[in-house]
Structures are given as structure tokens and as C-alpha cells.
Design an enzyme around this catalytic site. Structure first.
Site, short mmCIF file in Angstrom:
data_model
loop_
_atom_site.label_atom_id
_atom_site.label_comp_id
_atom_site.label_asym_id
_atom_site.label_seq_id
_atom_site.Cartn_x
_atom_site.Cartn_y
_atom_site.Cartn_z
N HIS A 32 7.37 55.34 36.57
CA HIS A 32 8.04 53.95 36.26
C HIS A 32 8.78 54.46 34.69
CE1 HIS A 32 5.73 51.83 38.80
NE2 HIS A 32 4.54 52.12 38.57
N SER A 89 1.92 48.44 40.22
CA SER A 89 2.40 49.38 40.83
C SER A 89 2.32 49.73 42.08
CB SER A 89 2.04 50.72 39.99
OG SER A 89 2.74 51.63 40.26
N LEU A 90 1.46 50.72 42.55
CA LEU A 90 1.29 50.97 44.18
C LEU A 90 0.57 49.69 44.79
CD1 LEU A 90 0.44 52.86 46.52
CD2 LEU A 90 -1.84 53.16 45.37
N GLN A 104 -2.98 53.43 41.10
CA GLN A 104 -3.35 54.69 41.07
C GLN A 104 -4.35 54.84 39.83
OE1 GLN A 104 -0.23 56.92 42.04
NE2 GLN A 104 -1.35 58.68 41.33
N ARG A 129 6.32 57.86 49.09
CA ARG A 129 6.48 57.63 48.04
C ARG A 129 5.79 58.52 46.72
NH1 ARG A 129 3.58 53.86 44.21
NH2 ARG A 129 5.05 52.78 42.89
N GLN A 152 11.16 49.41 41.42
CA GLN A 152 9.82 49.40 40.51
C GLN A 152 9.52 51.01 40.38
OE1 GLN A 152 6.50 50.54 42.63
NE2 GLN A 152 5.33 48.59 42.40
#
Length: 310
Positions: free
Chosen positions: A201, A91-92, A11, A116, A250
Site C-alpha cells: 500500500h 486489503s486482501l 494478511q 497478486r 488498492q
């Protein structure tokens, strides 16, 4: 012979119009975007190509939009017959890496990342969470500082270990503000607030992680065709059940990006190909190790020049 890693952004890399050149040129990419629109029940492709920017920036839209765009350029790369030795995503971006490695189908991943995004946005009311990029701090000293502030009742934790001198912190608005004021105690120069819709996170995302776990239980996972280096462990994971568990972790655990890149380099990777909009990961890798080759694939033109360098 050096090895190649395909890496995928998360992102923040999004922009209106991304991926349109691949869409216009490749029928297989048109099919992908149509699949995404059909699966989600609205025109994600219209938001990606036409905006408005504010709508694209909504986490629930950003996540599937970035996945689709990164995989559109991957589709173009695969037309050249180029394959990686390792894959990873920030991440994503880990979901793009998992599709690349055959762990998830594109259709399955689009559905998961849309959910998500919904779960992450809903976990903490707007304005109550925050994130900031801390420049120049020592990782251990920053951990100690954040632990002390958290013990005082204001959650703040390390969220992204991006590269030497750049660590993102995440938590409650008060916790992040307190840590930002005191970064010099950890050797930091300053903290830059990030424009995000939640404290990603961090442990404040546990509720989102629990909801995602339920979603992932019903998703079909396969063994990876190429090693996927996980954000949570900075090591490859090859078991479908373990991958499922790490995707849940995660959501509320730090992204060990610097550690992941350093591990891949230790395994002989000397070329990183960032696939998707922007060039954030390329910049981070150059700060981790200047000696490796970094290639951006964020347009069809860059795909066409790739075969001469990989």
C-alpha cells in the site's frame, strides 16, 4: 432495525490449521478447497492445515489461504440463511468481500490473489521495503512528516488508516526507519515494525499494480448483489469496471479502514460480523465505535451461535 455488515480480514490473520473444522464438516467447503488446489496446481489445503508456518506466511500462499478460509466460514453462515446489508474487507480481505457479493467467483478470486501475492513480493527486493504501525499519531501531522521524509529521497507513506491511534506506514526501509524515529513530531507514542515481505500500500507497489491490472483485464467481474465498501474510497462501489480499477489502485493506496467502518455506521450498521481467522478487525472496530456489536466467526461453533445474535 439495525443493519449488518460482513467484514473479512487481510494478511496477518493466518494460522496453521485454520478452517479445518469447516472442511471436516461441510462437503461444500471440501469442494471449495479442492477447487483451489486444482486451480493453483498444488495443495494449498495441505499448507493451510499442516503448514509449515513459514510456508503459510509466504505472501503468495497467505493470500489464497486466507481467501479460502474466510469463504469456508461464509459458506457455513450461508447455510443458516444469514445475509449482510454491506460487505467490506481489509486489503486482501476485499477479495473475500467481492466473492461474498457475487462480483468474483471463488475460482477466479483464488487465481487473482495468488498472482497478486507474487506481484507484490516481486515488486521490491527483500529487505529494501518495510512497514510499521504508528500508535497515537495525528493523521494529518503524520502525513506531513512522511511527505517531508519522502521529499528527502526516502519514500514513506501512510498505508492503513486502521482506527483512532493506529496508522500503518509503508515505504523504503530507510524512509520507514526515519519516520519511526520521528513519530513524536506527529504526536505519536511509538512505531512498531511489522513482519511483512514488502512495502504494501505504498507507491513502491506501482509495478505490482500494473501487473495486476493486466491480470484483472482477463477476469470476469459482475455487478455486486450487496454494496461493497472499497478500501480506496471508503464508499460503496457498484460498477464492475470501477471495482476493477479500484483493486489496482488498492495495491499502492492507503486502506481507509476507519473511514469505511465510520461510513457503514452512518448508514445504520450496528452489527459487524468478522468472517475468517483471528479477530484483528473486531479489535479495530471496537476502537472506532464502542457502541456497535462485533461478532467473530472463526470457527464452526461461532457460526452456530451466530443465528441467535444477528
Amino acid at each position: 432495525m439495525g443493519k449488518t455488515a460482513f467484514i473479512f480480514p487481510g494478511q496477518g490473520a493466518q494460522s496453521v490449521g485454520m478452517g479445518k473444522d469447516a472442511y471436516d464438516a461441510l462437503p461444500s467447503v471440501q469442494d471449495m478447497f479442492q477447487t483451489a488446489d486444482d486451480k493453483l496446481g498444488f495443495s494449498l489445503s495441505s499448507i493451510i492445515f499442516n503448514g509449515p508456518d513459514a510456508e503459510l506466511k509466504q505472501t503468495v500462499n497467505t493470500q489464497p489461504a486466507l481467501l479460502a478460509t474466510s469463504l469456508a466460514y461464509l459458506e457455513a453462515i450461508r447455510g443458516k440463511g444469514i445475509e449482510p446489508d454491506y460487505v467490506a474487507g481489509h486489503s486482501l480481505g476485499e477479495y473475500s468481500a467481492l466473492v461474498c457479493a457475487g462480483v468474483l467467483s471463488f475460482e477466479g478470486a483464488v487465481s487473482i490473489v495468488r498472482a497478486r501475492g507474487e506481484y507484490m513480493e516481486a515488486a521490491v527486493p527483500g529487505g529494501q521495503g518495510a512497514m510499521a504501525a504508528v500508535l497515537g499519531a495525528d493523521r494529518d501531522a503524520l502525513t506531513t512528516l512522511c511527505s517531508g521524509i519522502t521529499a528527502e529521497g526516502h519514500v514513506v507513506e501512510l498505508a492503513n488508516m486502521n482506527c483512532p491511534g493506529q496508522i500503518v506506514i509503508s515505504g523504503s526501509a530507510q524512509g520507514v526507519a526515519a519516520a519511526a524515529e520521528r513519530v513524536k513530531e506527529a504526536g505519536g507514542k511509538r512505531a512498531i515494525p511489522l513482519e511483512v515481505s514488502g512495502p504494501f500500500h505504498s507507491s513502491l507497489m506501482k509495478e505490482a499494480a500494473n501487473r495486476l491490472a493486466d491480470k484483472l483485464e482477463h477476469a470476469s467481474f459482475h455487478a455486486p448483489s450487496v454494496p461493497v465498501v472499497a478500501n480506496v474510497t471508503a464508499r460503496p462501489v457498484d460498477d464492475a469496471a470501477a471495482i476493477r480499477g479500484l483493486l489496482v489502485e488498492q495495491v499502492y493506496s492507503p486502506v481507509l479502514w476507519q473511514d469505511s467502518v465510520e461510513w457503514m455506521i452512518s448508514q445504520g450498521v450496528d452489527t459487524f460480523v468478522e468472517i475468517g481467522p483471528g479477530s484483528v478487525l473486531s479489535g479495530l472496530i471496537k476502537k472506532i465505535d464502542k457502541s456497535v456489536k462485533v461478532i467473530n466467526v472463526n470457527s464452526l461453533d461461532s457460526v452456530n451461535s451466530l443465528e441467535t445474535v444477528v
